[in-house]
Motif scaffolding. Structure first.
Motif, mmCIF file in Angstrom:
data_model
loop_
_atom_site.group_PDB
_atom_site.id
_atom_site.type_symbol
_atom_site.label_atom_id
_atom_site.label_comp_id
_atom_site.label_asym_id
_atom_site.label_seq_id
_atom_site.Cartn_x
_atom_site.Cartn_y
_atom_site.Cartn_z
ATOM 1 N N MET A 193 -5.568 -45.867 32.652
ATOM 2 C CA MET A 193 -6.662 -44.936 32.929
ATOM 3 C C MET A 193 -7.382 -44.547 31.642
ATOM 4 S SD MET A 193 -5.252 -42.369 35.883
ATOM 5 C CE MET A 193 -3.476 -42.515 35.978
ATOM 6 N N ASN A 194 -6.626 -44.214 30.610
ATOM 7 C CA ASN A 194 -7.253 -43.830 29.342
ATOM 8 C C ASN A 194 -7.980 -44.999 28.699
ATOM 9 O OD1 ASN A 194 -6.741 -41.009 28.868
ATOM 10 N ND2 ASN A 194 -4.570 -41.511 28.701
ATOM 11 N N ALA A 195 -7.424 -46.207 28.828
ATOM 12 C CA ALA A 195 -8.119 -47.379 28.292
ATOM 13 C C ALA A 195 -9.460 -47.580 29.006
ATOM 14 C CB ALA A 195 -7.240 -48.618 28.442
ATOM 15 N N LEU A 196 -9.481 -47.343 30.317
ATOM 16 C CA LEU A 196 -10.729 -47.456 31.079
ATOM 17 C C LEU A 196 -11.749 -46.436 30.584
ATOM 18 C CD1 LEU A 196 -12.212 -48.696 33.573
ATOM 19 C CD2 LEU A 196 -11.240 -46.826 34.915
ATOM 20 N N LEU A 197 -11.326 -45.192 30.354
ATOM 21 C CA LEU A 197 -12.233 -44.147 29.891
ATOM 22 C C LEU A 197 -12.787 -44.480 28.506
ATOM 23 C CD1 LEU A 197 -10.186 -40.998 30.985
ATOM 24 C CD2 LEU A 197 -12.188 -41.953 32.122
ATOM 25 N N ARG A 198 -11.929 -44.953 27.613
ATOM 26 C CA ARG A 198 -12.391 -45.247 26.253
ATOM 27 C C ARG A 198 -13.390 -46.401 26.250
ATOM 28 N NH1 ARG A 198 -9.616 -41.482 26.429
ATOM 29 N NH2 ARG A 198 -11.719 -40.760 26.925
ATOM 30 N N GLU A 199 -13.142 -47.423 27.071
ATOM 31 C CA GLU A 199 -14.073 -48.555 27.101
ATOM 32 C C GLU A 199 -15.405 -48.136 27.716
ATOM 33 O OE1 GLU A 199 -14.276 -53.297 28.302
ATOM 34 O OE2 GLU A 199 -12.499 -52.111 28.816
ATOM 35 N N MET A 200 -15.358 -47.244 28.704
ATOM 36 C CA MET A 200 -16.607 -46.748 29.286
ATOM 37 C C MET A 200 -17.450 -46.053 28.230
ATOM 38 S SD MET A 200 -15.339 -45.194 32.946
ATOM 39 C CE MET A 200 -16.969 -44.498 33.302
ATOM 40 N N GLU A 201 -16.810 -45.261 27.374
ATOM 41 C CA GLU A 201 -17.554 -44.529 26.350
ATOM 42 C C GLU A 201 -18.219 -45.461 25.345
ATOM 43 O OE1 GLU A 201 -14.559 -40.643 26.414
ATOM 44 O OE2 GLU A 201 -14.403 -42.167 24.843
ATOM 45 N N ALA A 202 -17.668 -46.640 25.184
ATOM 46 C CA ALA A 202 -18.199 -47.577 24.185
ATOM 47 C C ALA A 202 -19.084 -48.662 24.777
ATOM 48 C CB ALA A 202 -17.027 -48.235 23.442
ATOM 49 N N THR A 203 -19.321 -48.636 26.095
ATOM 50 C CA THR A 203 -20.054 -49.720 26.760
ATOM 51 C C THR A 203 -21.399 -49.223 27.275
ATOM 52 O OG1 THR A 203 -17.968 -50.731 27.441
ATOM 53 C CG2 THR A 203 -19.962 -51.420 28.614
ATOM 54 N N PRO A 204 -22.497 -49.919 26.961
ATOM 55 C CA PRO A 204 -23.804 -49.532 27.512
ATOM 56 C C PRO A 204 -23.812 -49.626 29.034
ATOM 57 C CG PRO A 204 -24.037 -51.129 25.730
ATOM 58 C CD PRO A 204 -22.582 -51.073 26.077
ATOM 59 N N HIS A 205 -24.584 -48.754 29.654
ATOM 60 C CA HIS A 205 -24.826 -48.750 31.100
ATOM 61 C C HIS A 205 -23.569 -48.454 31.914
ATOM 62 C CE1 HIS A 205 -28.386 -50.635 29.604
ATOM 63 N NE2 HIS A 205 -27.815 -51.799 29.398
ATOM 64 N N SER A 206 -22.500 -47.969 31.297
ATOM 65 C CA SER A 206 -21.275 -47.733 32.063
ATOM 66 C C SER A 206 -21.380 -46.501 32.958
ATOM 67 C CB SER A 206 -20.075 -47.582 31.118
ATOM 68 O OG SER A 206 -20.241 -46.471 30.252
ATOM 69 N N GLY A 207 -22.498 -45.804 32.905
ATOM 70 C CA GLY A 207 -22.691 -44.669 33.798
ATOM 71 C C GLY A 207 -23.012 -45.066 35.215
#
Length: 565
Positions: free
Chosen positions: A527-541
């Protein structure tokens, strides 16, 4: 009305006031504080095809119109209006006396001195009163008022340095002060929420400049009525520009939704023809491909910079999604008794038995990480095997694990494609996928494109495809479902789509198959890995279909739920 307001802007006005009666059918009045006109200039302005807006050094030259920088230049508006209505023009240059001239359906009715502040006031009345065949084709007052409001809104957006007011039947419906910055003016005229849910655009290519604001992909509308396009300060409706916007937001928004944008394109006058339509709302570009590329690149760059941002709706919206239901003293799960809400922990009888915990928890071998440095917080649990619950410094974040991972896989595929092609994972035993013959034909025609994504297919008879390898990024993908979905997606392709747009469609379909599915239990580390990658990836919103991947319930919202505010 549009022509009269454009004349006011050409006159250097800093304030423009528009007054309408019955949607403009009965009366249109436009007042400004511009440079004004002398009596002789006023008489000339009411003559057909007479204009003072062409550069004096180029009058009579072939390139005069191309050098025009004003909104009007043909000399047709005032005499045309005066030929079908009663038109009164009052004007006063600074330091001189005012003058009035009235023309009634093409004939001079009166003229003489007028008392007014510096500037010009134009009043049109009795439109088509003597041409009933034309008047009956006008729309209803409400429809005409809506068109006038839209025209004023677009012109006010193009000139944030000018103040505008609009009154209709004695009611003020629009008022913006002069000297606003562009984002503030756009938000004031479209949607107040745009200010917090948009990105600024500032992109330069050669001698073309693209500016404006663009809503986040999750800040969309059901109709394209909030797409405002300007070329050299002129409001336009251009198919090329609209298509470029659609291409820039591709795979980030549902197909039946439309972006909210205000784009301002400035380029040399020689590179655009504004004289192709009587209303001057359509333009032609000397190099349309270059203009389209500029818009797509500028929008993409701005949206990339938005990172994982997603629309955060007002607190009232968030609270409306929660329901407060009375708790009855009924048996709980597995027959465990449930205490009445009025029962205190200290008043319960000794025989009271509390129900066992129903949620899953993992041992925390290390202290939980602090959420201070992470915008999306740190994972605290999982709900319904679908939603990750995280704690951020300013509230509670809920993430749709499938939607979020789908976007992450897509962006990984795009990055891999930019570096060449996606690695393929050969299947130990090739798999046969049966489809109808047209679907197989579509896939066979795209074998080379699909191979770039690591999907290696081979025709296996009239109604089957042989899958020899799948993209390594997808892990244990389902070849049958993937190939069937791709065949359906290819059927929906418009042949006019560029290769890149077609590849984006393919990548989005593959990413959906390679993402974490709803219903899968994730560990806290996952779960935390998913959150961290979202923060670093464009358009992940937003996911590949344009839906938000995460929402936040702010601390203030939570306090309202419990009556603390």
């Amino acid at each position: 009305m549009k022509e009269l307001v454009e004349n006011a802007l050409d006159a250097g006005a800093l304030r423009v006031a528009v007054t309408l009666a019955e949607g403009g059918l009965a009366r249109i009045e436009v007042s400004d504080d511009g440079c004004g006109m002398t009596p002789d200039e006023m008489a000339l302005a009411l003559e057909r095809h007479c204009t003072s807006k062409l550069p004096e050094s180029l009058v009579g030259e072939e390139g005069a119109i191309e050098a025009v920088t004003t909104l009007g230049f043909r000399g047709e508006a005032l005499p045309s209006i005066a030929s079908v209505a009663r038109l009164t023009v009052e004007s006063r240059p600074r330091g001189r006396d005012g003058w009035r001239r009235t023309v009634d359906n093409g004939a001079l009715a009166s003229e003489g001195p007028a008392a007014l502040p510096p500037g010009t006031r134009v009043v049109m009345e009795e439109l088509f009163a003597r041409v009933p065949a034309r008047r009956k084709f006008l729309r209803s007052p409400r429809a005409e008022y809506g068109a006038c409001l839209d025209a004023v809104r677009r012109l006010a957006m193009a000139r944030p340095d000018v103040g505008f007011t609009l009154e209709h039947d004695g009611r003020r419906v629009l008022s913006v002060p002069p000297g606003q910055d562009r984002p503030a003016r756009v938000a004031a005229l479209t949607d107040r929420g745009l200010a917090d849910n948009a990105v600024a655009i500032d992109w330069v290519r050669e001698d073309m400049v693209l500016g404006g604001v663009a809503g986040l992909p999750t800040f969309h509308r059901g109709v394209a009525d909030h797409q405002y396009l300007f070329v050299n300060g002129r409001p336009v409706r251009d198919r090329l520009l609209i298509g470029a916007i659609r291409g820039a937001y591709a795979e980030m928004m549902p197909r039946d939704r439309h972006a909210v944008v205000a784009l301002f394109l400035d380029l040399p006058p020689r590179d655009v023809d504004v004289n192709v339509h009587p209303a001057k709302t359509e333009v032609r570009f000397r190099d349309p491909a270059l203009v389209r590329g500029l818009i797509v690149s500028g929008l993409r760059r701005a949206l990339d910079a938005a990172g994982h941002r997603v629309v955060q709706r007002p607190a009232e919206d968030a609270l409306a999604r929660w329901q407060a239901e009375p708790v009855a003293a009924l048996a709980g799960p597995q027959g465990w008794p449930v205490a009445s809400p009025s029962t205190s922990l200290f008043d319960r009888s000794p025989g009271f038995v509390a129900p066992p915990p129903q949620a899953r928890a993992e041992p925390a071998w290390n202290p939980p990480p602090a959420s201070l440095v992470h915008p999306l917080g740190v994972a605290r649990g999982q709900v319904a095997k679908t939603y990750v619950v995280a704690e951020a410094t300013d509230g509670l974040v809920i993430v749709d694990q499938h939607a979020a991972h789908e976007r992450l896989v897509l962006e990984r595929m795009r990055a891999a494609l930019a570096g060449g092609r996606i690695a393929a994972q050969a299947l130990l035993l090739p798999e046969v996928v049966e489809l109808d013959e047209p679907a197989c034909d579509r896939l066979e025609a795209r074998l080379d494109e699909l191979a770039e994504f690591g999907l290696e297919l081979e025709r296996f008879g009239p109604r089957a495809m042989l899958v020899r390898a799948t993209p390594a990024l997808l892990g244990q993908a389902d070849p049958r479902g993937l190939v069937a979905d791709l065949a359906d997606e290819l059927a929906a392709f418009d042949e006019a789509l560029s290769l890149k747009e077609r590849l984006d469609h393919v990548a989005a379909t593959m990413a959906c198959h390679g993402s974490v599915r709803a219903g899968r239990i994730l560990s806290v580390a996952e779960m935390n890995a998913l959150l961290r990658e979202m923060e670093a990836t464009p358009h992940s919103g937003q996911c590949n279909h344009g839906r938000p991947t995460w929402v936040k319930l702010a601390h203030g919202d939570i306090e309202r739920l419990f009556g603390r505010r």
